[in-house]
Design a protein around this motif. Structure first.
Motif, PDB file in Angstrom:
ATOM      1  N   VAL A  45     -11.541  -6.568   2.324  1.00 54.92           N
ATOM      2  CA  VAL A  45     -12.430  -5.625   2.463  1.00 54.92           C
ATOM      3  C   VAL A  45     -11.580  -4.568   1.499  1.00 54.92           C
ATOM      4  N   THR A  46     -10.774  -4.319   1.133  1.00 54.60           N
ATOM      5  CA  THR A  46     -10.816  -3.088  -0.136  1.00 54.60           C
ATOM      6  C   THR A  46     -10.856  -3.411  -0.850  1.00 54.60           C
ATOM      7  N   SER A  47     -11.234  -4.495  -1.573  1.00 60.44           N
ATOM      8  CA  SER A  47     -11.075  -4.940  -2.607  1.00 60.44           C
ATOM      9  C   SER A  47     -12.311  -4.906  -3.553  1.00 60.44           C
ATOM     10  N   ALA A  48     -12.286  -4.433  -5.087  1.00 60.04           N
ATOM     11  CA  ALA A  48     -12.942  -3.996  -5.747  1.00 60.04           C
ATOM     12  C   ALA A  48     -14.018  -5.530  -6.246  1.00 60.04           C
ATOM     13  N   PHE A  49     -13.724  -6.411  -6.417  1.00 61.75           N
ATOM     14  CA  PHE A  49     -14.236  -7.385  -7.182  1.00 61.75           C
ATOM     15  C   PHE A  49     -15.230  -7.717  -5.854  1.00 61.75           C
ATOM     16  N   ASN A  50     -14.361  -7.335  -4.550  1.00 60.74           N
ATOM     17  CA  ASN A  50     -15.087  -8.168  -3.516  1.00 60.74           C
ATOM     18  C   ASN A  50     -16.163  -7.576  -3.588  1.00 60.74           C
ATOM     19  N   TYR A  51     -16.577  -6.634  -2.900  1.00 55.10           N
ATOM     20  CA  TYR A  51     -17.185  -5.173  -2.911  1.00 55.10           C
ATOM     21  C   TYR A  51     -17.768  -5.546  -4.173  1.00 55.10           C
ATOM     22  N   PHE A  52     -17.971  -5.711  -4.996  1.00 55.23           N
ATOM     23  CA  PHE A  52     -18.538  -5.492  -6.069  1.00 55.23           C
ATOM     24  C   PHE A  52     -19.432  -7.399  -6.264  1.00 55.23           C
ATOM     25  N   VAL A 104      -4.967  -4.005  -8.360  1.00 60.27           N
ATOM     26  CA  VAL A 104      -4.080  -3.113  -7.518  1.00 60.27           C
ATOM     27  C   VAL A 104      -2.900  -4.670  -6.637  1.00 60.27           C
ATOM     28  N   TYR A 105      -4.068  -5.756  -6.388  1.00 66.24           N
ATOM     29  CA  TYR A 105      -3.266  -6.247  -5.374  1.00 66.24           C
ATOM     30  C   TYR A 105      -2.352  -7.954  -6.554  1.00 66.24           C
ATOM     31  N   LEU A 106      -2.347  -7.575  -7.834  1.00 74.44           N
ATOM     32  CA  LEU A 106      -1.975  -8.758  -8.838  1.00 74.44           C
ATOM     33  C   LEU A 106      -0.534  -8.602  -8.509  1.00 74.44           C
ATOM     34  N   PRO A 107       0.394  -7.797  -8.710  1.00 78.56           N
ATOM     35  CA  PRO A 107       1.312  -7.740  -8.489  1.00 78.56           C
ATOM     36  C   PRO A 107       2.324  -8.841  -7.707  1.00 78.56           C
ATOM     37  N   LEU A 115      -6.757   3.873  -3.289  1.00 79.58           N
ATOM     38  CA  LEU A 115      -7.561   4.534  -3.346  1.00 79.58           C
ATOM     39  C   LEU A 115      -8.047   5.130  -4.525  1.00 79.58           C
ATOM     40  N   LEU A 116      -7.297   4.855  -5.217  1.00 80.82           N
ATOM     41  CA  LEU A 116      -7.243   5.920  -6.669  1.00 80.82           C
ATOM     42  C   LEU A 116      -8.003   4.993  -7.510  1.00 80.82           C
ATOM     43  N   LEU A 120     -13.968   1.568  -8.918  1.00 82.25           N
ATOM     44  CA  LEU A 120     -13.976   0.735  -9.733  1.00 82.25           C
ATOM     45  C   LEU A 120     -15.146   0.102  -8.341  1.00 82.25           C
ATOM     46  N   ALA A 121     -15.129  -0.218  -7.781  1.00 87.04           N
ATOM     47  CA  ALA A 121     -15.918  -0.487  -6.676  1.00 87.04           C
ATOM     48  C   ALA A 121     -17.406   0.117  -7.372  1.00 87.04           C
TER      49      ALA A 121
END
Length: 503
Positions: free
Chosen positions: A122-129, A267-270, A341-342, A347-348
């Motif tokens: 739910v906080t994924s920018a790409f999912n949001y988009f 930010v979840y990449l690593p 948050l930042l 982005l989303a």
């Protein structure tokens, strides 16, 4: 599942709010391969791209939105139903994906990892988009994660429920109908299951389900095309035998690693990389690696091709967060949440409400401006939605096309230029060749491919040229902000509407 409030209604409300507030454009397929053929099927007007004329697409996915249009007509919802109905349905699909990945993570990794997985989703920018957009990839994502809830992975492989296995097969087969490349992950999972169980029944059930789903889809496509048509065969022939998918762009070998995964995960990449390392012996991790590897071998690459794997990626990221106890350590927790948050929120919001919104806004302008008699788009092809948003069967509308070089010898493929390319190679020459003289005899218009419309629409990058070329014959009458930047120089600037001036 230890939630004190009903989870799914909250997820649906969340995705619906995003869907209804999204005002921007991402990629053409959202409109041209889903809503436009659905709109034409129900209302009898709209534009079918070359893929539909060549039988490369199954009508299965557009039929989902045709159903929305039919219900809209039944309820008398008019334009509101046509414009917002698909958004509501896609929000439902997105919420189902959120809920399903939560259930999947709870089943295999426990409640804590499940909650972290849901947070990632739910906080994924790409999912949001993207999850609320009408791409076949978005529905494919939902079907994939729903199917995995029923699929017998390692922990349950010794106790296969035939009912659950059959449900997973049906969902997986439908996903493959929507996007044939979905067969990559199912072929890997299926092969692994057969090797573990060595059961003929498993293979027989898969064959039966696959045959039934493909047969039903063949009947549906035969009804639509009015002849026996096999879009899967045509799709493979175009992309593999003729290798024409590269006409739409060639990317470097490591595109999915160095570009697509960072876009998908931010930010979840690593944490994803750490999580997939922790799960490296699992079938799901190996299947994900296999799919990304195979996609990397194909010349034409897009981030949305691996978007259906995003829920699985979120599970791996959540597993890493759990093992590292990121949210269990106050200092790490607040650092991580601040970063989230930042990065993800701006982005989303920017991608969904600001970047490339002018190309959508201009279709609303056309829909609501009765004085428009004809409109031409001097833009790269498919830069805006079409009749599914303009809703104007009474006007003449055209755009520059970009059909691929079918039937050309290989020696000529490298130098092939579609219509939009020809225009941008030399705009003045193109207009002189394909349009009647602005100051000449208007009766000569029949000699040319195009007539000058009552309204011309261009990106700001072409504004100065058009003003110079048309002189006092056209004047700016409307302008819509589109983007602050764009990687395609042709699409930079505002969307500008020019109105033909009366003599």
């Amino acid at each position: 599942m230890r939630f004190n409030v009903p989870l799914f209604p909250l997820l649906f409300q969340y995705r619906l709010q995003i869907a209804l507030s999204t005002k921007t454009y991402f990629q053409p397929d959202e409109f041209w391969q889903a809503l436009e053929p659905a709109h034409r099927l129900v209302y009898g007007y709209g534009y079918l791209t070359w893929e539909w004329k060549e039988g490369l697409r199954s009508i299965a996915h557009p039929m989902v939105f045709s159903a929305v249009y039919w219900v809209s007509e039944l309820l008398g919802l008019g334009n509101a139903g046509v414009l917002y109905g698909p958004k509501v349905l896609q929000a439902l699909f997105a919420a189902i994906a959120d809920y399903s990945v939560y259930k999947f993570a709870a089943k295999y990794y426990g409640d804590e990892v499940a909650r972290l997985t849901l947070m990632c989703s739910v906080t994924s920018a790409f999912n949001y988009f993207v999850s609320i957009r009408t791409f076949s990839n978005s529905l494919e994502m939902t079907l994939l994660i729903c199917a995995l809830n029923y699929w017998p992975l390692e922990k349950t492989a010794g106790q296969v429920s035939i009912l659950n296995y059959s449900i997973a097969l049906v969902l997986g087969a439908v996903a493959c109908v929507l996007r044939p490349t979905n067969a990559l992950i199912w072929s890997y999972l299926g092969a692994g299951l057969v090797l573990r169980l060595r059961s003929f029944n498993i293979v027989a059930i898969a064959g039966a389900v696959g045959t039934i789903i493909l047969s039903l889809n063949a009947l549906l496509d035969m009804w639509y095309y009015q002849q026996l048509t096999f879009p899967l065969y045509n799709f493979l022939k175009f992309n593999i035998v003729e290798s024409l998918s590269s006409f739409y762009g060639v990317n470097r070998q490591l595109y999915y690693i160095v570009e697509a995964l960072p876009q998908l995960l931010t930010v979840y990449l690593p944490f994803f990389f750490h999580g997939i390392y922790l799960s490296r012996c699992s079938t799901l991790a190996q299947a994900s690696i296999f799919v990304v590897f195979v996609y990397s071998l194909i010349s034409h690459k897009e981030v949305r091709f691996i978007f259906p794997l995003l829920p699985i990626f979120h599970v791996f990221a959540a597993l890493s967060l759990y093992r590292l106890r990121i949210l269990g350590r106050p200092h790490l927790k607040w650092t991580f949440l601040t970063l989230l948050l930042l990065v993800n929120l701006p982005l989303a919001l920017y991608a969904s409400t600001t970047h490339q919104r002018g190309v959508v806004d201009v279709t609303s302008y056309i829909r609501t401006t009765p004085s428009i008699e004809s409109v031409g788009f001097l833009m790269p092809c498919h830069s805006t939605p079409w009749m599914s948003h303009m809703r104007r069967p009474d006007i003449i509308a055209w755009f520059l096309t970009c059909e691929p070089p079918r039937g050309l010898p290989r020696s000529e493929l490298a130098t092939y230029r579609d219509e939009a390319d020809q225009f941008y190679d030399d705009p003045e020459l193109f207009l002189r060749m394909h349009f009647p003289p602005l100051r000449g005899n208007e009766t000569e218009a029949t000699m040319f491919r195009y007539n000058w419309p009552s309204h011309l629409i261009v990106f700001g990058a072409l504004e100065e040229f058009l003003v110079s070329y048309t002189g006092d014959k056209y004047a700016e009458c409307q302008r819509f902000f589109n983007s602050h930047f764009h990687e395609d120089r042709r699409r930079r600037g505002d969307v500008v509407v020019f109105c033909k001036q009366s003599n």
